[in-house]
Design a protein around this motif. Structure first.
Motif, PDB file in Angstrom:
ATOM      1  N   PHE A 196      -3.369   4.473 -16.872  1.00  0.00           N
ATOM      2  CA  PHE A 196      -4.136   3.636 -17.785  1.00  0.00           C
ATOM      3  C   PHE A 196      -3.687   2.186 -17.704  1.00  0.00           C
ATOM      4  O   PHE A 196      -2.496   1.896 -17.519  1.00  0.00           O
ATOM      5  CB  PHE A 196      -3.914   4.083 -19.228  1.00  0.00           C
ATOM      6  CG  PHE A 196      -4.683   5.300 -19.651  1.00  0.00           C
ATOM      7  CD1 PHE A 196      -5.953   5.178 -20.205  1.00  0.00           C
ATOM      8  CD2 PHE A 196      -4.141   6.559 -19.530  1.00  0.00           C
ATOM      9  CE1 PHE A 196      -6.655   6.286 -20.621  1.00  0.00           C
ATOM     10  CE2 PHE A 196      -4.833   7.682 -19.946  1.00  0.00           C
ATOM     11  CZ  PHE A 196      -6.099   7.547 -20.499  1.00  0.00           C
ATOM     12  N   ASN A 197      -4.663   1.259 -17.882  1.00  0.00           N
ATOM     13  CA  ASN A 197      -4.281  -0.036 -18.412  1.00  0.00           C
ATOM     14  C   ASN A 197      -4.767  -0.037 -19.852  1.00  0.00           C
ATOM     15  O   ASN A 197      -5.052   1.019 -20.415  1.00  0.00           O
ATOM     16  CB  ASN A 197      -4.822  -1.186 -17.553  1.00  0.00           C
ATOM     17  CG  ASN A 197      -6.289  -1.482 -17.780  1.00  0.00           C
ATOM     18  OD1 ASN A 197      -7.030  -0.683 -18.357  1.00  0.00           O
ATOM     19  ND2 ASN A 197      -6.741  -2.634 -17.319  1.00  0.00           N
ATOM     20  N   TYR A 244      -7.579   4.461 -14.653  1.00  0.00           N
ATOM     21  CA  TYR A 244      -7.868   4.204 -13.245  1.00  0.00           C
ATOM     22  C   TYR A 244      -7.439   5.401 -12.409  1.00  0.00           C
ATOM     23  O   TYR A 244      -6.409   6.032 -12.675  1.00  0.00           O
ATOM     24  CB  TYR A 244      -7.162   2.942 -12.763  1.00  0.00           C
ATOM     25  CG  TYR A 244      -7.811   1.680 -13.259  1.00  0.00           C
ATOM     26  CD1 TYR A 244      -8.709   0.966 -12.479  1.00  0.00           C
ATOM     27  CD2 TYR A 244      -7.537   1.196 -14.539  1.00  0.00           C
ATOM     28  CE1 TYR A 244      -9.318  -0.182 -12.940  1.00  0.00           C
ATOM     29  CE2 TYR A 244      -8.152   0.047 -15.013  1.00  0.00           C
ATOM     30  CZ  TYR A 244      -9.039  -0.641 -14.208  1.00  0.00           C
ATOM     31  OH  TYR A 244      -9.654  -1.783 -14.679  1.00  0.00           O
ATOM     32  N   ASN A 245      -8.222   5.685 -11.377  1.00  0.00           N
ATOM     33  CA  ASN A 245      -7.964   6.811 -10.495  1.00  0.00           C
ATOM     34  C   ASN A 245      -8.019   6.336  -9.047  1.00  0.00           C
ATOM     35  O   ASN A 245      -8.984   5.672  -8.654  1.00  0.00           O
ATOM     36  CB  ASN A 245      -9.015   7.896 -10.748  1.00  0.00           C
ATOM     37  CG  ASN A 245      -8.974   9.024  -9.725  1.00  0.00           C
ATOM     38  OD1 ASN A 245     -10.018   9.472  -9.267  1.00  0.00           O
ATOM     39  ND2 ASN A 245      -7.803   9.506  -9.381  1.00  0.00           N
ATOM     40  N   ILE A 293       0.543   1.632 -13.459  1.00  0.00           N
ATOM     41  CA  ILE A 293       0.091   0.346 -13.976  1.00  0.00           C
ATOM     42  C   ILE A 293       1.096  -0.151 -15.009  1.00  0.00           C
ATOM     43  O   ILE A 293       1.511   0.597 -15.887  1.00  0.00           O
ATOM     44  CB  ILE A 293      -1.312   0.467 -14.608  1.00  0.00           C
ATOM     45  CG1 ILE A 293      -2.328   0.895 -13.542  1.00  0.00           C
ATOM     46  CG2 ILE A 293      -1.741  -0.844 -15.250  1.00  0.00           C
ATOM     47  CD1 ILE A 293      -3.713   1.190 -14.097  1.00  0.00           C
ATOM     48  N   ASP A 294       1.467  -1.413 -14.889  1.00  0.00           N
ATOM     49  CA  ASP A 294       2.416  -2.044 -15.800  1.00  0.00           C
ATOM     50  C   ASP A 294       1.669  -2.564 -17.023  1.00  0.00           C
ATOM     51  O   ASP A 294       0.857  -3.481 -16.921  1.00  0.00           O
ATOM     52  CB  ASP A 294       3.132  -3.182 -15.070  1.00  0.00           C
ATOM     53  CG  ASP A 294       3.916  -4.072 -16.018  1.00  0.00           C
ATOM     54  OD1 ASP A 294       4.255  -3.614 -17.120  1.00  0.00           O
ATOM     55  OD2 ASP A 294       4.186  -5.226 -15.647  1.00  0.00           O
ATOM     56  N   ARG A 339      -0.950  -5.558 -13.363  1.00  0.00           N
ATOM     57  CA  ARG A 339       0.023  -5.340 -12.300  1.00  0.00           C
ATOM     58  C   ARG A 339       0.135  -3.844 -12.031  1.00  0.00           C
ATOM     59  O   ARG A 339       0.425  -3.058 -12.938  1.00  0.00           O
ATOM     60  CB  ARG A 339       1.389  -5.907 -12.689  1.00  0.00           C
ATOM     61  CG  ARG A 339       2.391  -5.878 -11.550  1.00  0.00           C
ATOM     62  CD  ARG A 339       3.684  -6.546 -11.917  1.00  0.00           C
ATOM     63  NE  ARG A 339       4.567  -5.664 -12.681  1.00  0.00           N
ATOM     64  CZ  ARG A 339       5.865  -5.875 -12.831  1.00  0.00           C
ATOM     65  NH1 ARG A 339       6.424  -6.952 -12.318  1.00  0.00           N
ATOM     66  NH2 ARG A 339       6.609  -5.052 -13.523  1.00  0.00           N
ATOM     67  N   ALA A 340      -0.098  -3.449 -10.792  1.00  0.00           N
ATOM     68  CA  ALA A 340      -0.127  -2.022 -10.487  1.00  0.00           C
ATOM     69  C   ALA A 340       0.402  -1.768  -9.084  1.00  0.00           C
ATOM     70  O   ALA A 340       0.347  -2.636  -8.209  1.00  0.00           O
ATOM     71  CB  ALA A 340      -1.548  -1.479 -10.622  1.00  0.00           C
ATOM     72  N   PHE A 341       0.907  -0.543  -8.885  1.00  0.00           N
ATOM     73  CA  PHE A 341       1.362  -0.090  -7.580  1.00  0.00           C
ATOM     74  C   PHE A 341       0.749   1.262  -7.269  1.00  0.00           C
ATOM     75  O   PHE A 341       0.546   2.096  -8.168  1.00  0.00           O
ATOM     76  CB  PHE A 341       2.894   0.042  -7.533  1.00  0.00           C
ATOM     77  CG  PHE A 341       3.618  -1.267  -7.450  1.00  0.00           C
ATOM     78  CD1 PHE A 341       3.769  -1.903  -6.228  1.00  0.00           C
ATOM     79  CD2 PHE A 341       4.145  -1.856  -8.575  1.00  0.00           C
ATOM     80  CE1 PHE A 341       4.426  -3.119  -6.145  1.00  0.00           C
ATOM     81  CE2 PHE A 341       4.812  -3.066  -8.508  1.00  0.00           C
ATOM     82  CZ  PHE A 341       4.954  -3.702  -7.288  1.00  0.00           C
ATOM     83  N   ALA A 342       0.457   1.474  -6.003  1.00  0.00           N
ATOM     84  CA  ALA A 342       0.054   2.784  -5.501  1.00  0.00           C
ATOM     85  C   ALA A 342       1.125   3.253  -4.523  1.00  0.00           C
ATOM     86  O   ALA A 342       1.909   2.454  -4.004  1.00  0.00           O
ATOM     87  CB  ALA A 342      -1.308   2.712  -4.813  1.00  0.00           C
TER      88      ALA A 342
END
Length: 314
Positions: free
Chosen positions: A117-118, A123-124, A182-183, A191-194
């Motif tokens: 989530f943000n 988000y997926n 997600i941060d 700000r997000a990482f995969a």
């Protein structure tokens, strides 16, 4: 308040009961406890694929949700549904109805799934990590939290979305990723990482910065242990969004790693540009311990995979 890690198995634990019963486990994060607590099970009903690989915690409610794999069994079947399981933490709640695809012909791409989530949406990220199942790549989707809500493809960078990308047969990114974090502590919640920690797909053991506005993934950030080893397993990714921030990963084997060194990558260029340049391209994964999840290391076909991971502050 205690930080708990949550994960869900992918094997029916009650074959004599109708439907597919998958178990939910939790374990303390700080400090890490290696003995998990089984907090219940979810009946995934008649959905095409019971693998609830995408887990995320809603920062507004503090509750966890899950998203199933994008595709069903076999090499060609496409699962057009999204099963959003609300409140996998205690107490349980039934699965929500699937969000409406926007546009109506939208189908998700990929056999593997990550989610988070943000502040305003779930988000997926979905992708194919095996070359025998088609193109290795991934696509990002946004699921609104209304009931039933909508799901849309995030693809605002580069050429217009093609019919194949929209209808679930081609990715929007050439990089494969199956974990998403997600941060939500820093302003903007963008700000997000995969992650892709499996090396057997030919390009694994990496992190990517994710642009939640365009759906673009950065060039890979190589992940390695302090001794230089690769992790080589499917995994889930999660931030601790309470107190001091940490980025953690749960491997399907039950191993929990803390990821550091990615901070230098945040100021590097790479998103929103044609050339994806990402700092020095390295981050470090340090083993915190191995959670003893049932049958996580059992010989196939009895292995239970635990690929979803989220952190809840309770």
């Amino acid at each position: 308040m205690v930080l708990y890690g949550y994960t869900i198995g992918d094997v029916d634990i009650n074959p004599n009961q109708a439907g597919e019963q998958v178990a939910v486990y939790r374990f303390p994060i700080s400090p890490l406890a290696t003995t998990p607590q089984r907090v219940g099970e979810i009946n995934t009903g008649s959905i095409l694929n019971r693998d609830l690989e995408g887990l995320g915690t809603n920062p507004s409610t503090g509750r966890a949700s899950a998203v199933n794999e994008a595709r069903g069994s076999g090499t060609t079947a496409i699962d057009p549904t999204v099963l959003r399981v609300n409140n996998v933490d205690q107490p349980f709640a039934p699965a929500s109805v699937s969000p409406a695809p926007t546009p109506s012909d939208l189908r998700r791409f990929g056999f593997d799934s990550g989610a988070d989530f943000n502040s305003s949406a779930l988000y997926n990220i979905s992708g194919n990590g095996d070359t025998d199942r088609g193109v290795v790549g991934s696509s990002l989707y946004r699921i609104t939290t209304a009931n039933p809500g909508t799901i849309s493809l995030v693809d605002a960078f580069g050429p217009a979305t093609t019919a194949a990308q929209r209808q679930g047969t081609q990715p929007t990114n050439s990089q494969f990723a199956d974990g998403l974090a997600i941060d939500n502590l820093n302003p903007g919640s963008t700000r997000a990482f995969a992650s892709d920690f499996r090396t057997s797909d030919g390009d694994g053991n990496q992190l990517y910065k994710v642009d939640l506005l365009t759906g673009q993934l950065s060039a890979p950030i190589t992940l390695r242990t302090p001794s230089g080893l690769a992790l080589n397993a499917d995994s889930g990714l999660a931030f601790t969004n309470s107190g001091s921030q940490r980025l953690l990963a749960l491997l399907e084997t039950g191993a929990v790693y803390e990821i550091t060194g990615y901070q230098d990558e945040l100021a590097a260029s790479g998103l929103g540009t044609a050339t994806r340049v990402v700092g020095d391209g390295f981050a470090t994964a340090t083993l915190l311990g191995n959670v003893n999840l049932p049958s996580a290391l059992a010989p196939s076909p009895n292995t239970i995979n635990y690929e979803g991971f989220t952190i809840v502050n309770e």
